[in-house]
Design an enzyme around this catalytic site. Structure first.
Site, short mmCIF file in Angstrom:
data_model
loop_
_atom_site.label_atom_id
_atom_site.label_comp_id
_atom_site.label_asym_id
_atom_site.label_seq_id
_atom_site.Cartn_x
_atom_site.Cartn_y
_atom_site.Cartn_z
N GLY A 71 17.95 -13.05 -142.21
CA GLY A 71 17.03 -12.56 -142.84
C GLY A 71 15.61 -12.51 -142.08
O GLY A 71 14.97 -11.54 -142.47
N THR A 72 15.52 -13.47 -141.35
CA THR A 72 14.29 -13.56 -140.76
C THR A 72 14.03 -12.55 -139.72
O THR A 72 13.27 -11.59 -139.44
CB THR A 72 14.03 -14.69 -140.10
OG1 THR A 72 13.99 -15.89 -141.01
CG2 THR A 72 12.93 -15.03 -139.00
N ASN A 151 11.03 -17.05 -153.33
CA ASN A 151 11.88 -17.99 -152.84
C ASN A 151 11.41 -19.43 -153.56
O ASN A 151 12.45 -20.26 -153.63
CB ASN A 151 12.11 -18.08 -151.52
CG ASN A 151 10.78 -18.21 -150.71
OD1 ASN A 151 9.76 -17.37 -150.50
ND2 ASN A 151 10.75 -19.31 -149.95
N GLN A 179 16.49 -13.40 -151.49
CA GLN A 179 16.63 -14.22 -152.82
C GLN A 179 17.46 -13.69 -153.92
O GLN A 179 18.04 -14.02 -154.95
CB GLN A 179 15.72 -15.09 -153.25
CG GLN A 179 15.05 -16.10 -152.26
CD GLN A 179 15.70 -17.19 -152.02
OE1 GLN A 179 16.65 -17.52 -153.25
NE2 GLN A 179 15.98 -18.02 -150.96
N SER A 199 20.16 -12.03 -146.36
CA SER A 199 20.67 -13.10 -145.61
C SER A 199 22.12 -13.51 -145.99
O SER A 199 21.88 -13.94 -147.28
CB SER A 199 19.71 -14.03 -145.46
OG SER A 199 20.06 -15.33 -144.81
N GLY A 200 23.11 -13.77 -145.17
CA GLY A 200 24.29 -14.15 -145.78
C GLY A 200 24.51 -15.36 -146.39
O GLY A 200 25.25 -15.60 -147.10
N HIS A 201 23.67 -16.23 -145.69
CA HIS A 201 24.07 -17.60 -146.14
C HIS A 201 23.35 -18.02 -147.46
O HIS A 201 23.49 -19.18 -147.91
CB HIS A 201 23.49 -18.62 -145.08
CG HIS A 201 21.82 -18.90 -144.93
ND1 HIS A 201 21.43 -20.04 -145.35
CD2 HIS A 201 20.99 -18.04 -144.50
CE1 HIS A 201 19.98 -19.85 -145.09
NE2 HIS A 201 20.12 -18.71 -144.79
N THR A 237 26.27 -7.73 -128.45
CA THR A 237 27.79 -7.94 -128.92
C THR A 237 27.64 -8.46 -130.51
O THR A 237 26.92 -9.44 -130.85
CB THR A 237 28.48 -8.57 -128.11
OG1 THR A 237 28.42 -8.35 -126.72
CG2 THR A 237 29.94 -8.88 -128.65
N CYS A 325 11.84 -23.58 -145.05
CA CYS A 325 11.37 -23.22 -143.83
C CYS A 325 9.95 -23.63 -143.75
O CYS A 325 9.38 -23.92 -142.48
CB CYS A 325 11.14 -21.76 -143.66
SG CYS A 325 12.68 -20.86 -143.77
#
Length: 388
Positions: A71-72, A151, A179, A199-201, A237, A325
């Site tokens: 995300g960042t 967030n 979020q 963001s995936g996590h 890649t 963060c």
């Protein structure tokens, strides 16, 4: 002691089905997605399948999806990419005082390079006023960036209304939706955003992978230079296992989101009600109704948030005081300060964010343990004694 995890806004455990989907791409299907032989074609097919899944979840076209390292990076790409691609048109950016550091720090960087940034205030609930956005636009404005939901306090911003203002002014609009995607419905065509970060996590996918949605026709320069990957937008890649995992996570949350959001909102409300009943001198931060279904953020007067966290941790309960963060900073949350909360009170913040593994039993455990912790810490606190 059974541990209870209540910090899902910081990160989520990778879903077992996501791990299962990823594993072959570390071993047997290990090809470089840019290679033209069979291993490469297999990897490319997996990447494009994941791209399609993400696009379907947010109502986009697959060619508008760019995979990033998180995300960042997506936020960095959006702001820097638009700023440098459009600097001949103007040098003014509008954002809010409660954005994630992934946006605020980029804005500071751009200011050091000659761009002008307007940081809009928010009300006591963390809502930005669309009229303030409209008044801030000048003939030099090239980008507006307002997060979809905060967030820390969970407030959902009036993004659709602000996007309408941006479109009428001919200004690009970016939103950090880290979020919200995977937790509440997000449709880029309904919102009318030009750029959107994921963001995936944050929704049971792997760490280190994200998405920047870029509406077709949006003018921005490449963020990373090198090869021609991601339609020449992001060189390097592709991280095929992580992208496959993100695609699987998107598929799973798409199936569960409606039911899960309702379940979490019930637990959220139960937790808020119990905290207000059992602990005095406590307040809920964020909007009472326009908030994420899993977010509970409170100020507990006369105690330090860090002491609360350590005490909860000793009872097997994991929570936070705000953004992961910003945990290394001794300063109070910039979000809470922007809401008008005095620094001494902001230090007493506590955030619980619920997830798919949480139950009523977890909420009841917090309500059993936290009042005793607060009473013990207040008994030792000079701040509490001064109020008597």
């Amino acid at each position: 002691m059974r541990r209870i995890y209540l910090d899902y806004a910081a990160t989520t455990p990778t879903h077992p089905e996501v791990v299962k989907a990823m594993l072959p791409y570390f071993t047997d299907a290990f090809g470089n997605a840019s290679s033209i032989y069979s291993y490469g074609r297999e990897a490319r097919g997996a990447v494009e399948e994941a791209r399609t899944k993400v696009a379907e979840l947010i109502g986009a076209r697959s060619e508008e999806i760019i995979f990033t390292g998180g995300g960042t990076e997506a936020d960095n790409y959006a702001l820097k990419g638009v700023a440098y691609a459009n600097e001949r048109k103007g040098n003014h950016i509008i954002t809010t005082s409660i954005e994630h550091r992934a946006v605020l720090e980029v804005c500071k960087f751009l200011e050091s390079r000659g761009f002008k940034v307007t940081y809009l205030p928010v009300d006591e609930y963390g809502l930005v006023t669309p009229d303030d956005v409209k008044r801030a636009i000048t003939d030099k404005t090239i980008l507006i960036s307002v997060m979809h939901a905060n967030n820390e306090v969970g407030t959902i911003e009036p993004v659709e209304e602000i996007c309408k203002i941006a479109r009428e002014a001919g200004v690009y609009f970016h939103t950090d939706a880290v979020q919200t995607v995977g937790h509440i419905p997000v449709n880029v065509d309904e919102l009318k955003v030009d750029l959107l970060a994921i963001s995936g996590h944050k929704f049971y996918g792997p760490n280190g992978v994200g998405v920047l949605y870029v509406r077709k026709g949006t003018k921005l320069v490449s963020f990373m230079h090198g090869g021609g990957q991601e339609r020449k937008c992001r060189a390097g890649t592709e991280n095929v296992p992580a992208i496959v995992g993100l695609g699987k996570a998107v598929e799973l949350v798409g199936q569960e989101m409606g039911k899960e959001a309702g379940r979490q909102a019930y637990l959220r409300d139960k937790l808020i009600k119990g905290l207000l009943e059992k602990i005095d001198h406590i307040r809920v931060n964020g909007h009472p109704t326009k908030r994420l279904p899993n977010n509970v953020n409170v100020i507990v007067d006369f105690v330090e948030g860090e002491s609360l966290l350590l005490s909860l941790d000793s009872e097997g309960i994991c929570a936070s005081t705000g953004s992961a963060c910003g945990m290394a900073s001794p300063e109070p949350s910039h979000v809470l300060l922007a809401l008008g909360i005095p620094p001494e009170q902001a230090h007493g913040s506590l955030r619980f964010t619920l997830g798919r593994a949480n139950t009523e039993t977890d909420v009841e455990r917090v309500l059993e343990v936290l009042p005793t912790i607060v009473a013990r810490l207040r008994a030792m606190s000079p701040l509490s004694k001064s109020q008597k």
